[in-house]
Design an enzyme around this catalytic site. Structure first.
Site, PDB file in Angstrom:
ATOM      1  N   ASN A   6       1.005  -1.651  -0.228  1.00 30.19           N
ATOM      2  CA  ASN A   6      -0.002  -0.276  -0.298  1.00 30.19           C
ATOM      3  C   ASN A   6       0.991   1.449   0.130  1.00 30.19           C
ATOM      4  OD1 ASN A   6      -1.186   2.435   1.348  1.00 30.19           O
ATOM      5  ND2 ASN A   6      -3.325   0.935   1.582  1.00 30.19           N
ATOM      6  N   HIS A   9       1.032   6.200   2.105  1.00 28.59           N
ATOM      7  CA  HIS A   9       1.658   7.370   3.193  1.00 28.59           C
ATOM      8  C   HIS A   9       2.979   7.687   1.837  1.00 28.59           C
ATOM      9  CE1 HIS A   9      -1.310   6.557   5.850  1.00 28.59           C
ATOM     10  NE2 HIS A   9      -1.071   5.575   5.696  1.00 28.59           N
ATOM     11  N   HIS A  42      -4.808   3.994  -1.966  1.00 29.66           N
ATOM     12  CA  HIS A  42      -6.196   4.381  -1.899  1.00 29.66           C
ATOM     13  C   HIS A  42      -7.171   5.237  -2.088  1.00 29.66           C
ATOM     14  CE1 HIS A  42      -9.741   3.944   2.082  1.00 29.66           C
ATOM     15  NE2 HIS A  42     -10.345   4.969   1.405  1.00 29.66           N
ATOM     16  N   ARG A  44      -9.004   8.071  -1.310  1.00 31.32           N
ATOM     17  CA  ARG A  44      -9.715   8.662  -0.860  1.00 31.32           C
ATOM     18  C   ARG A  44     -10.773  10.291  -1.476  1.00 31.32           C
ATOM     19  NH1 ARG A  44     -10.684   7.861   4.551  1.00 31.32           N
ATOM     20  NH2 ARG A  44      -8.887   6.054   5.373  1.00 31.32           N
ATOM     21  N   ARG A  48      -6.771  12.814   0.441  1.00 30.50           N
ATOM     22  CA  ARG A  48      -5.601  12.981   1.042  1.00 30.50           C
ATOM     23  C   ARG A  48      -4.458  13.090   1.214  1.00 30.50           C
ATOM     24  NH1 ARG A  48      -7.506  10.188   7.419  1.00 30.50           N
ATOM     25  NH2 ARG A  48      -9.413  11.039   6.295  1.00 30.50           N
ATOM     26  N   GLU A  69      -8.328   0.815  -3.848  1.00 32.18           N
ATOM     27  CA  GLU A  69      -8.970   1.054  -2.532  1.00 32.18           C
ATOM     28  C   GLU A  69     -10.226   2.097  -2.016  1.00 32.18           C
ATOM     29  OE1 GLU A  69      -7.503   1.187   1.385  1.00 32.18           O
ATOM     30  OE2 GLU A  69      -6.182  -0.564   0.767  1.00 32.18           O
ATOM     31  N   THR A 100      -8.576   3.454   7.958  1.00 32.14           N
ATOM     32  CA  THR A 100      -9.556   3.273   7.947  1.00 32.14           C
ATOM     33  C   THR A 100     -10.056   2.265   9.233  1.00 32.14           C
ATOM     34  OG1 THR A 100      -9.194   2.763   5.632  1.00 32.14           O
ATOM     35  CG2 THR A 100     -11.160   1.402   6.382  1.00 32.14           C
ATOM     36  N   GLU A 150     -11.677  -8.829   1.974  1.00 33.17           N
ATOM     37  CA  GLU A 150      -9.950  -8.602   2.264  1.00 33.17           C
ATOM     38  C   GLU A 150     -10.463  -8.753   4.466  1.00 33.17           C
ATOM     39  OE1 GLU A 150      -7.214  -6.119   1.330  1.00 33.17           O
ATOM     40  OE2 GLU A 150      -7.202  -5.773   3.605  1.00 33.17           O
ATOM     41  N   HIS A 190      -4.018  -4.381   7.339  1.00 37.40           N
ATOM     42  CA  HIS A 190      -4.171  -2.768   7.970  1.00 37.40           C
ATOM     43  C   HIS A 190      -3.596  -3.825   8.941  1.00 37.40           C
ATOM     44  CE1 HIS A 190      -5.256   0.264   9.846  1.00 37.40           C
ATOM     45  NE2 HIS A 190      -6.435   0.753   8.535  1.00 37.40           N
TER      46      HIS A 190
END
Ligand code: PXP
Length: 238
Positions: A6, A9, A42, A44, A48, A69, A100, A150, A190
């Protein structure tokens, strides 16, 4: 088990300065060159971290499996149907949350999720539903035509190393067994990190782990020494 990295970040860091560094695409290429089986990002509603241009370049400029995502909104469905990522993971989204927080409540919005999944399935996108290891949610997910779930490993990750670790682990294990018996394929993710991830190997049939924060955090420490040395080479006057 496969690993989806993922990449969100890297975008968080880039957006903190508002420029173009670090490049999400470059980071994704490094992950794939290192052997990752896919990239997860992801998009969003509030953009962000990952932006529309990121997801577009991940799809077009990176030859790898892309898992997008997204929340179950009309906007995201439209973007996914235009973009055609290999997979979509449907997550709940709250504006105020830092990440999340819980799984998708498929049980109480089953009709909505069925309608949401159908066009994605028809477009050949592999859909997964990000849910807590909860029997009610798994049975509901099995009725939606989504091929994957998931499992949300957040509660297990928090409990890791405490007296609750085993009970949270067993929830995941039993959830995976139930899901597979209902014909669902199982991914998980996660909060997984270098300490707790090995326990996922005790659960048979998990196809893919999606891991972000711990890998990006680790990369700072495995790369910082090299980054400082490269700068010193430029700064020193010998
Ligand atoms: N899977 C899903 C569905 C997520 O929402 C996230 C966080 O964006 C992850 C996996 C990765 O979690 P982490 O960054 O804690 O590894």
């Amino acid at each position: 088990m496969l690993l989806g990295v993922n990449i969100d970040h890297v975008a968080t860091l880039r957006n903190a300065r508002g420029g173009i560094e670090p490049s999400v695409l470059e980071a994704a290429k490094i992950c794939i060159d290192a052997g990752a089986n896919g990239i997860t990002a992801h998009l969003r509603e509030d953009r962000r971290h990952i932006k529309d241009s990121d997801i577009l370049s991940l799809k077009n400029d990176l030859k790898c499996r892309l898992n997008m995502e997204m929340a179950a909104t009309d906007e995201m469905q439209k973007i996914a149907l235009n973009l055609l990522p290999d997979a979509c993971c449907i997550v709940p989204e709250k504006r105020q949350e830092v990440t999340t927080e819980g799984g998708l409540d498929v049980f109480s919005q089953q009709e909505k999720i069925i309608n949401f999944v159908e066009p994605l399935n028809n477009a050949g996108i592999l859909v997964s539903l990000f849910i807590d290891p909860d029997e009610k949610q798994i049975r509901a997910a099995a009725k939606t035509q989504a091929k994957y779930i998931e499992l949300h490993t957040g509660a297990f990750s928090i409990a890791f190393g405490t007296k609750n670790e085993q009970s949270e682990f067993l929830k995941l294990k039993n959830a995976a067994i139930l899901a597979q018996s209902l014909g669902l394929k199982v991914n998980a993710g996660h909060g997984l990190n270098y300490q707790n991830v090995s326990r996922m190997r005790e659960i048979s049939g998990i196809e893919e782990l999606n891991i972000g924060h711990s890998i990006i955090s680790k990369a700072i420490f495995t790369g910082l020494d090299k980054a400082v040395k490269q700068m010193l080479d430029l700064v020193y006057i010998y």
